[in-house]
Scaffold this motif. Structure first.
Motif, PDB file in Angstrom:
ATOM      1  N   UNK A 159       0.799  -1.213   0.000  1.00 18.82           N
ATOM      2  CA  UNK A 159       0.000   0.000   0.000  1.00 18.82           C
ATOM      3  C   UNK A 159       0.833   1.266   0.000  1.00 18.82           C
ATOM      4  N   UNK A 160       1.613   1.454   1.041  1.00 16.97           N
ATOM      5  CA  UNK A 160       2.472   2.637   1.094  1.00 16.97           C
ATOM      6  C   UNK A 160       3.631   2.493   0.116  1.00 16.97           C
ATOM      7  N   UNK A 161       4.194   1.297   0.032  1.00 17.18           N
ATOM      8  CA  UNK A 161       5.386   1.095  -0.779  1.00 17.18           C
ATOM      9  C   UNK A 161       5.164   1.254  -2.267  1.00 17.18           C
ATOM     10  N   UNK A 162       3.972   0.935  -2.755  1.00 15.90           N
ATOM     11  CA  UNK A 162       3.701   1.050  -4.191  1.00 15.90           C
ATOM     12  C   UNK A 162       3.091   2.392  -4.559  1.00 15.90           C
ATOM     13  N   UNK A 163       2.762   3.203  -3.568  1.00 10.57           N
ATOM     14  CA  UNK A 163       2.244   4.530  -3.857  1.00 10.57           C
ATOM     15  C   UNK A 163       3.341   5.437  -4.384  1.00 10.57           C
ATOM     16  N   UNK A 164       3.010   6.223  -5.415  1.00  2.75           N
ATOM     17  CA  UNK A 164       3.955   7.236  -5.874  1.00  2.75           C
ATOM     18  C   UNK A 164       4.106   8.288  -4.789  1.00  2.75           C
ATOM     19  N   UNK A 165       4.924   9.304  -5.036  1.00  4.37           N
ATOM     20  CA  UNK A 165       5.068  10.344  -4.018  1.00  4.37           C
ATOM     21  C   UNK A 165       3.722  11.016  -3.750  1.00  4.37           C
ATOM     22  N   UNK A 166       2.930  11.249  -4.801  1.00  4.04           N
ATOM     23  CA  UNK A 166       1.598  11.823  -4.611  1.00  4.04           C
ATOM     24  C   UNK A 166       0.701  10.848  -3.846  1.00  4.04           C
ATOM     25  N   UNK A 167       0.840   9.569  -4.129  1.00  2.00           N
ATOM     26  CA  UNK A 167       0.058   8.564  -3.428  1.00  2.00           C
ATOM     27  C   UNK A 167       0.415   8.482  -1.960  1.00  2.00           C
ATOM     28  N   UNK A 168       1.686   8.561  -1.654  1.00  2.00           N
ATOM     29  CA  UNK A 168       2.117   8.560  -0.250  1.00  2.00           C
ATOM     30  C   UNK A 168       1.579   9.785   0.480  1.00  2.00           C
ATOM     31  N   UNK A 169       1.599  10.931  -0.211  1.00  2.00           N
ATOM     32  CA  UNK A 169       1.081  12.150   0.394  1.00  2.00           C
ATOM     33  C   UNK A 169      -0.407  11.998   0.693  1.00  2.00           C
ATOM     34  N   UNK A 170      -1.149  11.382  -0.220  1.00  2.00           N
ATOM     35  CA  UNK A 170      -2.581  11.194  -0.006  1.00  2.00           C
ATOM     36  C   UNK A 170      -2.849  10.318   1.208  1.00  2.00           C
ATOM     37  N   UNK A 171      -2.028   9.320   1.415  1.00  2.00           N
ATOM     38  CA  UNK A 171      -2.225   8.433   2.557  1.00  2.00           C
ATOM     39  C   UNK A 171      -1.873   9.120   3.870  1.00  2.00           C
ATOM     40  N   UNK A 172      -0.850   9.972   3.848  1.00  2.00           N
ATOM     41  CA  UNK A 172      -0.354  10.590   5.081  1.00  2.00           C
ATOM     42  C   UNK A 172      -1.076  11.871   5.478  1.00  2.00           C
ATOM     43  N   UNK A 173      -1.819  12.490   4.576  1.00  2.00           N
ATOM     44  CA  UNK A 173      -2.195  13.887   4.785  1.00  2.00           C
ATOM     45  C   UNK A 173      -3.187  14.117   5.930  1.00  2.00           C
ATOM     46  N   UNK A 174      -3.803  13.079   6.472  1.00  2.00           N
ATOM     47  CA  UNK A 174      -4.793  13.285   7.533  1.00  2.00           C
ATOM     48  C   UNK A 174      -4.160  13.705   8.854  1.00  2.00           C
ATOM     49  N   UNK A 175      -2.951  13.267   9.134  1.00  2.00           N
ATOM     50  CA  UNK A 175      -2.396  13.501  10.459  1.00  2.00           C
ATOM     51  C   UNK A 175      -1.074  14.237  10.458  1.00  2.00           C
ATOM     52  N   UNK A 176      -1.082  15.505  10.849  1.00  2.00           N
ATOM     53  CA  UNK A 176       0.162  16.251  11.003  1.00  2.00           C
ATOM     54  C   UNK A 176       0.412  16.480  12.490  1.00  2.00           C
ATOM     55  N   UNK A 177       1.547  16.067  12.993  1.00  2.00           N
ATOM     56  CA  UNK A 177       1.780  16.108  14.437  1.00  2.00           C
ATOM     57  C   UNK A 177       2.025  17.512  14.973  1.00  2.00           C
ATOM     58  N   UNK A 178       1.822  17.651  16.267  1.00  2.00           N
ATOM     59  CA  UNK A 178       2.119  18.887  16.988  1.00  2.00           C
ATOM     60  C   UNK A 178       2.904  18.526  18.248  1.00  2.00           C
ATOM     61  N   UNK A 179       3.441  19.549  18.906  1.00  2.00           N
ATOM     62  CA  UNK A 179       4.307  19.356  20.075  1.00  2.00           C
ATOM     63  C   UNK A 179       3.588  19.793  21.349  1.00  2.00           C
ATOM     64  N   UNK A 180       3.654  18.955  22.372  1.00  2.09           N
ATOM     65  CA  UNK A 180       3.215  19.344  23.703  1.00  2.09           C
ATOM     66  C   UNK A 180       4.417  19.972  24.415  1.00  2.09           C
ATOM     67  N   UNK A 181       4.423  21.271  24.532  1.00  5.74           N
ATOM     68  CA  UNK A 181       5.604  21.972  25.037  1.00  5.74           C
ATOM     69  C   UNK A 181       6.010  21.506  26.423  1.00  5.74           C
ATOM     70  N   UNK A 182       5.034  21.191  27.259  1.00  6.28           N
ATOM     71  CA  UNK A 182       5.359  20.790  28.619  1.00  6.28           C
ATOM     72  C   UNK A 182       6.150  19.505  28.703  1.00  6.28           C
TER      73      UNK A 182
END
Length: 373
Positions: free
Chosen positions: A172-195
């Protein structure tokens, strides 16, 4: 209940046997020879390993599979797609150089190497996803889709976002092109808990997008630069980085299952997993930590869902390796272990969602019969 058959052999060798011979017997017992391979292009999807990482599958195993394909008249080639993040495998030239550095070449593997999504990772085909819920179409590397038959040969290991990487992730991830990988990943962008951030800067070293900077000794993630790959989450030892969208990893797993279904749909496919050097993180990292469990064995099946489930069950049943990341976490009474060998390596990851969704959309079943070879 319908069950699939998963074939298995351990890593013990006796009486002059070799592991390559055991692998060859495994794939024949699992039915590789029943496929019509005569004169057909056969894509063997493999991960060549990021240089610096030593947990990836040795090219000897790839040669065993390629030789078996040729014995049955097939025309095999090893393939992978370019990475979404910058590194040594972000374009075809560097990707092939990295593969050669790790020992993969026509002489060592018995077949050619092709980067499936081309020079810049843009050579893809938009493929319909059967029974899709999240991705009506999948952007798959063209060479993978041009093949008549697909074989997944994967190193089963841990992963910082999906719990583990097995056949479904390799496809799934391995056969996705760069655009395909981006489509799979785009739902979750991490953030930092400063504490919780200690300012150790390990996450910035891991980020391939230069999205992490430091202000006042605390990490900051630029959401515009971030690609959502989650590697910083896996690298942070203090749980300071997380995906604020609680279902981000679950969505990633579901999309990955749908991409795997797109790769397999409508043509012969066969799947092999080697549960060895089970590193806590993916082979995409330019390093690898100690294995979290002892080497277990080699598995093969026509059903990638049953195969992943069998491998996962084997790892879940294994005792943690002392001194590994899993062993350290289990020995720390304050860590909050749950008894799942994958989640106790990287809390907050998911893996059951991928198998559940793959089964739901008809890619395979999780119920299996294990036959030892």
């Amino acid at each position: 209940m319908k069950q699939s058959t998963v074939y298995y052999t351990d890593f013990r060798v006796r009486g002059g046997q070799t592991l390559q011979q055991k692998l060859d017997r495994l794939v024949e017992a699992a039915g590789l020879g029943t496929l019509d391979l005569e004169g057909r292009f056969v894509a063997i999807k493999i991960h060549f390993g990021e240089p610096g990482n030593l947990a990836y599958l040795r090219p000897n195993y790839a040669k065993t599979v390629a030789d078996a394909v040729k014995r049955h008249g097939g025309l095999p080639f090893l393939t992978d797609c370019n990475t979404l993040y910058p590194g040594r495998r972000k374009n075809a030239l560097e990707h092939l150089a990295a593969a050669q550095e790790n020992g993969f070449g026509p002489v060592t593997t018995g077949c050619e190497l092709i980067i499936a999504d081309g020079l810049r990772g843009t050579d893809d085909v938009e493929v319909p996803v059967p029974n899709a819920e999240y991705c009506p179409t999948a952007k798959i590397g063209r060479a993978v889709m041009d093949a008549d038959v697909v074989i997944s040969l994967n190193h089963f290991k841990g992963h910082e976002s999906t719990g583990f990487g097995g056949a479904l992730k390799n496809l799934g991830m391995g056969c996705g092109s760069r655009a395909g990988k981006m489509e799979q990943h785009k739902a979750g962008k991490p953030v930092v808990q400063e504490g919780l951030c200690r300012g150790c800067r390990q996450c910035a070293k891991e980020c391939g997008s230069d999205a992490i900077t430091y202000e006042g000794g605390k990490a900051r993630i630029d959401q515009d630069l971030c690609k959502g790959c989650g590697r910083c989450i896996g690298r942070c030892n203090f749980d300071a980085i997380y995906a604020p969208q609680d279902n981000a990893n679950a969505l990633l797993c579901c999309k990955m299952a749908e991409y795997a279904a797109a790769v397999c749909h409508g043509r012969p496919n066969f799947h092999i997993s080697l549960v060895m050097d089970v590193s806590p993180l993916c082979d995409c990292h330019a390093d690898n930590d100690a294995p979290i469990v002892p080497d277990i064995g080699m598995f093969a099946s026509f059903d990638p869902v049953a195969l992943d489930r069998a491998c996962a069950d084997a790892v879940l049943a294994a005792e943690p390796m002392p001194g590994s990341l899993l062993g350290e976490h289990r020995a720390n009474p304050g860590f909050g272990c749950c008894g799942d060998n994958f989640l106790d390596v990287t809390p907050g990851t998911t893996w059951r969602e991928c198998l559940d969704h793959a089964e739901k959309i008809g890619l395979g079943v999780q119920a299996y019969t294990l036959k030892k070879v």
